[in-house]
Scaffold this motif. Sequence first.
Motif, short mmCIF file in Angstrom:
data_model
loop_
_atom_site.label_atom_id
_atom_site.label_comp_id
_atom_site.label_asym_id
_atom_site.label_seq_id
_atom_site.Cartn_x
_atom_site.Cartn_y
_atom_site.Cartn_z
N PHE A 31 0.85 -1.19 0.00
CA PHE A 31 0.00 0.00 0.00
C PHE A 31 0.89 1.24 0.00
CE2 PHE A 31 -2.14 -3.48 2.07
CZ PHE A 31 -3.41 -3.47 1.50
N SER A 32 0.46 2.24 -0.77
CA SER A 32 1.21 3.50 -0.86
C SER A 32 0.23 4.66 -0.86
CB SER A 32 2.07 3.54 -2.13
OG SER A 32 2.66 4.82 -2.31
N SER A 33 0.67 5.77 -0.31
CA SER A 33 -0.12 7.00 -0.40
C SER A 33 0.15 7.67 -1.73
CB SER A 33 0.24 7.95 0.75
OG SER A 33 1.62 8.29 0.69
N ASP A 34 -0.82 8.42 -2.22
CA ASP A 34 -0.66 9.15 -3.46
C ASP A 34 0.45 10.20 -3.28
OD1 ASP A 34 -0.97 10.21 -5.95
OD2 ASP A 34 -2.92 11.10 -5.60
N GLY A 35 1.49 10.10 -4.08
CA GLY A 35 2.62 11.02 -3.96
C GLY A 35 3.74 10.52 -3.08
N GLY A 36 3.58 9.34 -2.49
CA GLY A 36 4.63 8.79 -1.62
C GLY A 36 5.57 7.87 -2.36
N ASN A 37 6.71 7.59 -1.76
CA ASN A 37 7.67 6.65 -2.32
C ASN A 37 7.38 5.25 -1.78
OD1 ASN A 37 8.89 8.89 -3.48
ND2 ASN A 37 10.36 9.12 -1.82
N VAL A 38 7.48 4.25 -2.64
CA VAL A 38 7.16 2.89 -2.23
C VAL A 38 8.17 1.92 -2.84
CG1 VAL A 38 5.57 2.57 -4.18
CG2 VAL A 38 5.31 1.17 -2.13
N THR A 39 8.43 0.84 -2.12
CA THR A 39 9.37 -0.18 -2.58
C THR A 39 8.66 -1.54 -2.64
OG1 THR A 39 11.26 0.99 -1.61
CG2 THR A 39 11.55 -1.34 -2.13
N LEU A 40 8.77 -2.20 -3.77
CA LEU A 40 8.16 -3.52 -3.97
C LEU A 40 9.24 -4.59 -3.80
CD1 LEU A 40 5.97 -2.75 -7.13
CD2 LEU A 40 5.51 -2.25 -4.72
N PRO A 41 9.03 -5.58 -2.94
CA PRO A 41 10.07 -6.58 -2.64
C PRO A 41 10.25 -7.60 -3.76
CG PRO A 41 8.06 -7.14 -1.47
CD PRO A 41 7.80 -5.81 -2.13
N CYS A 42 11.46 -8.13 -3.82
CA CYS A 42 11.78 -9.21 -4.76
C CYS A 42 12.50 -10.30 -3.97
CB CYS A 42 12.65 -8.70 -5.90
SG CYS A 42 13.12 -9.97 -7.10
N ASP A 43 11.86 -11.46 -3.82
CA ASP A 43 12.43 -12.55 -3.01
C ASP A 43 13.39 -13.42 -3.84
OD1 ASP A 43 10.89 -11.67 -0.89
OD2 ASP A 43 9.23 -13.02 -1.36
N ASN A 44 14.38 -13.96 -3.15
CA ASN A 44 15.32 -14.94 -3.73
C ASN A 44 16.01 -14.41 -4.99
OD1 ASN A 44 14.52 -17.03 -1.83
ND2 ASN A 44 12.62 -17.17 -3.01
N ILE A 93 9.54 2.93 -6.50
CA ILE A 93 8.72 3.85 -7.30
C ILE A 93 8.70 5.18 -6.58
CG2 ILE A 93 6.46 4.28 -8.34
CD1 ILE A 93 5.94 1.32 -8.32
N TYR A 94 9.18 6.21 -7.25
CA TYR A 94 9.28 7.55 -6.67
C TYR A 94 7.99 8.32 -6.96
CZ TYR A 94 10.99 12.34 -6.02
OH TYR A 94 11.14 13.64 -5.63
N LYS A 95 7.39 8.87 -5.90
CA LYS A 95 6.14 9.63 -6.01
C LYS A 95 5.07 8.84 -6.77
CE LYS A 95 7.93 14.33 -5.49
NZ LYS A 95 8.00 15.69 -6.05
N LEU A 123 -3.52 4.89 -2.15
CA LEU A 123 -4.57 5.59 -1.40
C LEU A 123 -4.57 7.06 -1.78
CD1 LEU A 123 -6.70 5.04 0.83
CD2 LEU A 123 -4.98 5.80 2.49
N HIS A 124 -5.77 7.58 -2.06
CA HIS A 124 -5.90 8.97 -2.52
C HIS A 124 -7.06 9.65 -1.80
CE1 HIS A 124 -5.98 12.42 -5.25
NE2 HIS A 124 -7.29 12.22 -5.40
N VAL A 125 -6.87 10.92 -1.40
CA VAL A 125 -7.91 11.72 -0.73
C VAL A 125 -8.20 12.96 -1.55
CG1 VAL A 125 -8.41 13.16 1.28
CG2 VAL A 125 -7.43 10.90 1.60
N SER A 126 -9.49 13.29 -1.69
CA SER A 126 -9.88 14.49 -2.43
C SER A 126 -11.09 15.13 -1.77
CB SER A 126 -10.19 14.15 -3.89
OG SER A 126 -11.25 13.23 -3.96
N PRO A 127 -11.15 16.47 -1.71
CA PRO A 127 -12.32 17.15 -1.15
C PRO A 127 -13.40 17.31 -2.21
CG PRO A 127 -10.63 18.75 -1.69
CD PRO A 127 -10.07 17.39 -2.04
N SER A 128 -14.65 17.36 -1.75
CA SER A 128 -15.75 17.58 -2.68
C SER A 128 -15.97 19.06 -2.95
CB SER A 128 -17.05 16.97 -2.11
OG SER A 128 -17.37 17.58 -0.86
#
Length: 333
Positions: A31-44, A93-95, A123-128
């Motif tokens: 899970f990642s926030s919109d605009g955040g940096n995230v890393t996806l694991p690679c096993d073995n 993945i950057y941003k 995950l993304h948040v937006s105002p109405s």
Amino acid sequence: MEDKCHIDMLGLMILCSLLTGSSGGTDIHVFSSDGGNVTLPCDNAPTGCISSMWIYRREQSSETVVLFKNGMKENGIERGERLSLVSDCSLNIYKATTEDRGHYTCRQLEDHRFDTSVYLHVLHVSPSSTQTEIRPNSSFTLSCQLYVYNVCSRYDIFNAEGVQLVWVNKAGVNLKPDPRFQISSSPQHCIITLTTTLLNEDNNTEWRCQITDTTDQVKTSVRYTVTYLAPAAETTQVNLVAVAVPVVALLTLIALIALWLICKKRARADNEAISTLTPVTPPADDVHGKKEDVAYAEVIISRKKFTERHNVQSNNEVTYATITGAGPRDEGL
């Protein structure tokens, strides 16, 4: 109604089994926030990633895109400037954006049994409301949505893993029990909304939408800070003050410079007045041959275009002074 729900759930499970196949491997949900940096694991993964490759599959598409192969990034791939490998072959993945959600696979070219299957959800948040509508005493709604890969991954995370969406304040307290907030959720659409009437003290208040699991561990969260626009009159007053301060400072500086120039000019004029004392030849003896014991002095004060002569005579009893002013016609004398 409950029977229909069970039938729908059973049908969804069968559909997901057909779509994903039965590889026997374990799927990883990240899970990642919109605009955040995230890393996806690679096993073995082997050292140097020499026999590894990263593959990306878009939502509702059977086509895959090769991102990295043998530790090298593929040329011309979309969003390639935001992708990179770390030392253990994990994909960074950057941003991240909602467009980055999808199914990623770290494949070992020598033996596919060691493939790592990763599902990225954003995950993304937006105002109405627009910014101009965000003000005290107005109704305000925030919508929080988890963008997932497909309906199967949605079922996995909300049912199999017990993931849920919640709204909390800055201190992490759940807002649902607070009667001031109306919280509504739709797990099948991965959406949770917060509705409230804004108060004056809500300016610069922070609310967070976060994902938690069965142990209340936070997977990721997105913050939203309420910000009121300043009233037009207040904005104008601030602008006037901002302009007036430098103007007053400039006028004060000009006045000080003018005063300094006036004082300097007066001092120069005073220095031009020069007083000299010159001896005067005493008068001749009178007709009776009697000499007077008198001292004579002539004082000359010179100014621009004006000369004054002062004849001073002094004896033991009386001091005489004669002042002669030379007008413009006497200047040549």
